[in-house]
Structures are given as structure tokens and as C-alpha cells.
Design a protein around this motif. Structure first.
Motif, short mmCIF file in Angstrom:
data_model
loop_
_atom_site.label_atom_id
_atom_site.label_comp_id
_atom_site.label_asym_id
_atom_site.label_seq_id
_atom_site.Cartn_x
_atom_site.Cartn_y
_atom_site.Cartn_z
N SER A 219 0.79 -1.18 -0.22
CA SER A 219 -0.04 -0.16 -0.02
C SER A 219 0.91 1.22 -0.04
N PRO A 220 1.73 1.41 -1.07
CA PRO A 220 2.56 2.38 -1.22
C PRO A 220 2.06 3.87 -1.76
N PHE A 221 0.85 3.75 -2.27
CA PHE A 221 0.18 4.99 -2.75
C PHE A 221 -1.07 5.45 -2.13
N LEU A 222 -1.06 6.96 -2.12
CA LEU A 222 -2.21 7.81 -1.42
C LEU A 222 -2.72 8.69 -2.53
N GLU A 223 -4.04 8.60 -2.94
CA GLU A 223 -4.41 9.49 -3.99
C GLU A 223 -3.63 9.80 -5.27
N GLY A 224 -2.98 8.82 -5.53
CA GLY A 224 -2.32 8.74 -6.86
C GLY A 224 -0.96 8.95 -6.77
N GLN A 225 -0.30 9.32 -5.55
CA GLN A 225 1.04 9.48 -5.16
C GLN A 225 1.69 8.54 -4.35
N PRO A 226 3.08 8.34 -4.29
CA PRO A 226 3.70 7.85 -3.14
C PRO A 226 3.55 8.55 -2.06
N ARG A 444 8.06 0.51 -10.44
CA ARG A 444 7.36 0.77 -11.67
C ARG A 444 6.79 2.04 -11.77
N PHE A 445 6.27 2.60 -10.76
CA PHE A 445 5.63 4.27 -10.80
C PHE A 445 6.57 5.08 -11.34
N HIS A 446 7.84 5.14 -10.79
CA HIS A 446 9.01 5.88 -11.06
C HIS A 446 9.68 5.48 -12.54
N GLY A 447 9.58 4.03 -12.91
CA GLY A 447 10.10 3.91 -14.05
C GLY A 447 8.96 3.89 -15.29
N GLN A 448 8.54 2.51 -15.68
CA GLN A 448 7.84 2.34 -16.96
C GLN A 448 6.53 3.05 -16.73
N TRP A 449 5.91 3.21 -15.52
CA TRP A 449 4.74 4.08 -15.57
C TRP A 449 4.79 5.51 -15.70
N HIS A 450 5.70 5.88 -15.60
CA HIS A 450 5.98 7.65 -15.78
C HIS A 450 5.10 8.37 -14.74
N GLY A 451 5.03 7.79 -13.57
CA GLY A 451 4.14 8.47 -12.71
C GLY A 451 2.46 8.58 -13.03
N ASP A 452 2.33 7.39 -13.95
CA ASP A 452 0.81 7.23 -14.30
C ASP A 452 0.07 6.27 -13.31
N ILE A 453 -0.73 6.58 -12.26
CA ILE A 453 -1.05 5.54 -11.11
C ILE A 453 -2.05 4.40 -11.80
#
Length: 462
Positions: A219-226, A444-453
């Protein structure tokens, strides 16, 4: 959370503390009758919009429950104060499918003999809800926390006890509403043979619960962000309600047993009383007063055994005692982790040699050290330092070997001749890589997802 099926209007009145102890003593079973009960929750979302569906919209939560009838499940109903009859759960041979406060679906599985059966049960359930989801455009997310939803975006389910709890939570902590609306967990319910066996399992379970939290951190994300945590779900419990959460220091004191846990529960404030199909708000009131006939919302009336059973379900420590022990430290996650959690705890607690070995690892920890471990793990995960030196990752390597030994000693085989140890493989991978599920998602969030949750719905759905 518990779903009440009937109103026990004719069950026995509680006359003394002995009546409060009795359900726990009645839970004692010889080893050959020990069972495994696995519960897991998952988020429901609309595939086109990712929004959480409401209870009564077309194809929403109520319709999904009704659709389970195609697979032999039977409805459990509750009548609202205005006379509306709501389906709040479905009951069947695989246990109960019930609603969490914001529409999270929970399978409370049946008591089973082994983890092969647990995985088969979980597989049946997931196949059924996915079939329903395919018809209604719904998906199911295996996470410990809604990764992108604000509280105000979430629906509220029409269940009487939830209304009382939602009103009370903000009075006693800052994150109780998050716990109810934005979290999912996996839980395992286990048996004991005696009061001494219960106490030893309780102690090992509490001491090692932070390790389970780290291994299952998801559970590392809240409202779309780390959010700065590996298990924000676990962090939420740090300020939900101090009267009914935590590590329970008294469990490690000499003489701990059923009566001491009863004393603790008598000091936990009440939430409600269930009468004539309705929940009566008793939030903050005392069960001790209830026993004396002095409960303000039911003056002159004394509790029945079912009232005590209800009350036992309203405390949320890291390990909970009813007529069995509940291991409560893990984030929700995908299918293989639903099977891995019972493998972890059954391996440690259902074999005498493994239980002794696990207790030897933790028995000399001080209460301050246990608390520090619990407080640090939501943020630090496997890098959390443990008493005596090292990290949870290093401790985890030892503990998983002990669990594997315990499962091998149980020797519960499937039709292919495999014992239950293979279900520990996801945890072995976490230890080998040093990366929790949360760590992998953040990468993945900081890599291949390019910040797109939004990519999380593709990768973490059942």
C-alpha cells in the motif's frame, strides 16, 4: 468485519465473568481438529472509469451479491431503520461473501484442513466474482489501500454497524475513516488446543506480526502518489482508535490467559447493541455497565452471549482472540499472497517444533523493542532493524525456513504429492530480492509507468 446472520434473542444471559471466558475455552480443539480460516478483501471498480461502484446502482455492489446466487450462494439480509431490506452478504459452502464499509468485497472462507483447500476455495471465489465482473464491467484490485481514491469519492454501504462506526471513528483517531473506507487486508484464523497453547501462539503471532506486515506490504500510494510508506494500511492503524488497536503488552506478561483478555475487552468501549434486527448506537459506552444493567441505551437490560460475541469483534489489535486466533497484519494482495499468508502462519504455529523455534527467536525481546518494530515497519519494511541486530529481511529468511519446516512436518499433500511449503514461494522471493510488493510497485511507478497510477489497475487486478 463480522456479518451477523440472525438476532439471538433467546440465547443465554451473561451472569458472570466465567460466561465471558467460556467462548474462548470452548475454542480449544485437539490438534487433529485444527482448521484454517482465510479471509481476504478486494477493491471493486468500474473498468471504464476506475470509480468505486455504489451499492444500489445498476450493476453495483447489491447486484453483484445477487448474482452470486447463480453459484449457490444465499442472501443474508438486514432491515434498515426505514424498513428497507438490504442484502449485506451471501452465505454458502465456501463461507460468507460480505461487504466492507465502502463496498470492498470480503470472502470469509470456511474452516479448512489445509492450504491446498484454501487456495482452491480462493480460486473458486475469484472465478465467480470475475465472471460476474465480466458481465457488469467491474474489476477487482488486490491492494492494501485504494491507490488513487479520496474518501469523498467512495460510497458507503447500507449496513447498520458501519453507520455507527463511521460516526464514532473521528472522535477517537484521525485515520479511522481511512481504515474503514480505503483499506483491504488478508487474515488467517487459527485454532489452539489449550489456554497455554493459545498464549504461546498469541505471543509469537504478535511478535512476528511486523514481519508479516513487511512481507505483504502492498500500500505505497495514496491519492495517486507515493505516500512514503510500504504499508500505509498498517500506518493507518497507528491512529484509528487507541482503545482497541495495538500490540497488547499484557499478552507477554506472566499468567496471560483467557481471563486477562476478557479484562482487556471489558475496557474496550462498545460500538453497538443488536436488538430486533436493528443496531442500537452504544459507541463509547461500557460493557461493564451493560453487565450491571446500567447501559444508558438499554436501561435495566443485561447482555446475552451474542452481545459479547459482537463486542469481541469490535477490537482490532494485531492479533485478536475470539474462539480462535486471528492474524491481522497483512495488506491485501493477489491470489498467490492470499495462499502465502496461511502458509506462513500455519507453518509457524501448527507444528510444535516450529512454534518452539519461532518463540526462541522472539522471547527475549522487550516490550519497547516490540513496539519499535511495529511502529517502524509501515515505513521501513524489510529494512526495519530488529532486536539483537540485523533487519527484518534477515529475520524473515530464518522465519520462513522455520515455517517451511513446520509445513513439511504437517505433511498435508495434494493429489500431486506436494506439501504446503510451495505456497511460501512468494515470500521467499521477497526475501531473496529484498523488495516487498510495495517496493516493486514504486519502482514501476517511477520507471515504466512514468508516474501514471492508472497502470496499477492492469497489473494488480485479479
Amino acid at each position: 468485519m463480522s456479518t451477523r446472520n440472525i438476532s439471538h434473542s433467546d440465547d443465554p444471559f451473561i451472569e458472570s465473568k466465567a460466561d465471558l471466558i467460556q467462548p474462548m475455552a470452548n475454542g480449544e480443539k485437539p490438534i487433529e481438529r485444527w482448521k484454517i480460516g482465510t479471509e481476504h478483501e478486494k477493491f471493486v471498480y468500474c473498468r471504464e472509469t476506475f470509480k468505486a461502484p455504489s451499492y444500489d446502482e445498476e450493476g453495483g455492489i447489491r447486484d453483484m451479491l445477487i448474482a452470486l446466487g447463480e453459484f449457490g450462494w444465499k442472501p443474508v439480509e438486514e432491515t434498515a431503520p426505514d424498513g428497507t431490506v438490504n442484502i449485506i452478504a451471501m452465505s454458502g459452502s465456501d463461507g460468507t461473501v460480505s461487504l466492507e464499509p465502502a463496498g470492498q468485497l470480503e470472502l470469509s472462507g470456511a474452516p479448512l484442513d489445509n492450504i491446498h483447500e484454501t487456495c482452491a476455495e480462493t480460486g473458486r471465489h475469484l472465478a465467480q466474482v470475475k465472471a460476474i465482473g465480466a458481465k457488469t464491467g467491474k474489476g477487482f484490485l488486490g491492494m492494501g489501500l485504494w491507490p488513487d481514491k479520496k474518501r469523498e469519492e467512495l460510497p458507503i454501504m447500507p449496513k447498520g454497524r458501519y453507520k455507527i462506526m463511521l460516526n464514532h471513528m473521528p472522535r477517537v483517531g484521525s485515520m479511522g475513516l481511512d481504515m474503514m473506507l480505503r483499506t483491504c487486508t488478508i487474515q488467517v484464523n487459527l485454532d489452539y488446543s489449550s489456554e497455554a497453547d493459545m498464549a504461546k501462539k498469541f505471543r509469537v503471532g504478535l511478535a512476528l506480526q511486523p514481519l508479516a506486515t513487511a512481507l505483504f506490504a502492498n500500500s505505497p500510494f495514496l491519492e495517486g502518489q507515493p505516500n512514503g510508506f510500504t504499508s500505509y494500511r498498517s500506518h493507518i492503524w497507528s491512529d484509528t482508535d487507541p482503545h482497541r488497536t495495538g500490540m497488547l503488552p499484557f499478552v507477554f506478561e506472566d499468567g496471560f490467559g483467557y481471563e486477562r483478555y476478557v479484562d482487556y475487552m471489558l475496557d474496550v468501549p462498545m460500538y453497538f447493541v443488536y436488538r430486533n434486527g436493528q443496531y442500537i448506537d452504544a459507541a463509547g459506552l461500557s460493557f461493564r455497565d451493560f453487565m450491571d444493567g446500567k447501559l444508558s441505551v438499554l436501561p435495566g437490560e443485561k447482555p446475552r452471549q451474542s452481545d459479547w460475541t459482537d463486542h469481541l469483534s469490535t477490537a482490532f489489535p494485531e492479533v485478536r482472540l475470539k474462539s480462535f486466533l486471528e492474524m491481522r497484519g497483512a495488506d491485501g494482495g493477489p491470489w498467490n499472497r492470499i495462499c502465502a499468508l496461511p502458509a506462513f502462519w500455519v507453518g509457524l504455529l501448527y507444528d510444535g517444533a516450529a512454534l518452539d523455534a519461532a518463540w526462541d527467536l522472539v522471547k527475549n525481546w522487550s516490550m519497547e523493542e516490540r513496539e519499535n518494530l511495529r511502529n517502524n515497519v509501515p515505513k521501513m519494511g524489510l529494512t526495519t532493524p530488529v532486536p539483537g541486530g540485523g533487519t527484518l529481511r534477515e529475520l524473515g529468511a530464518v522465519v520462513i525456513k522455520i515455517a517451511a519446516m513446520g509445513l513439511a512436518n504437517r505433511n498435508r499433500l495434494n493429489s500431486s504429492g506436494d506439501h504446503e511449503g510451495g505456497f511460501l514461494d512468494p515470500l521467499r522471493e521477497v526475501i531473496a530480492t529484498g523488495k516487498t510488493p510495495a517496493d516493486q510497485l514504486l519502482q514501476r511507478f517511477h520507471g515504466q509507468w512514468h508516474g501514471d497510477i492508472s497502470h496499477i489497475y492492469d497489473e494488480m487486478s485479479f
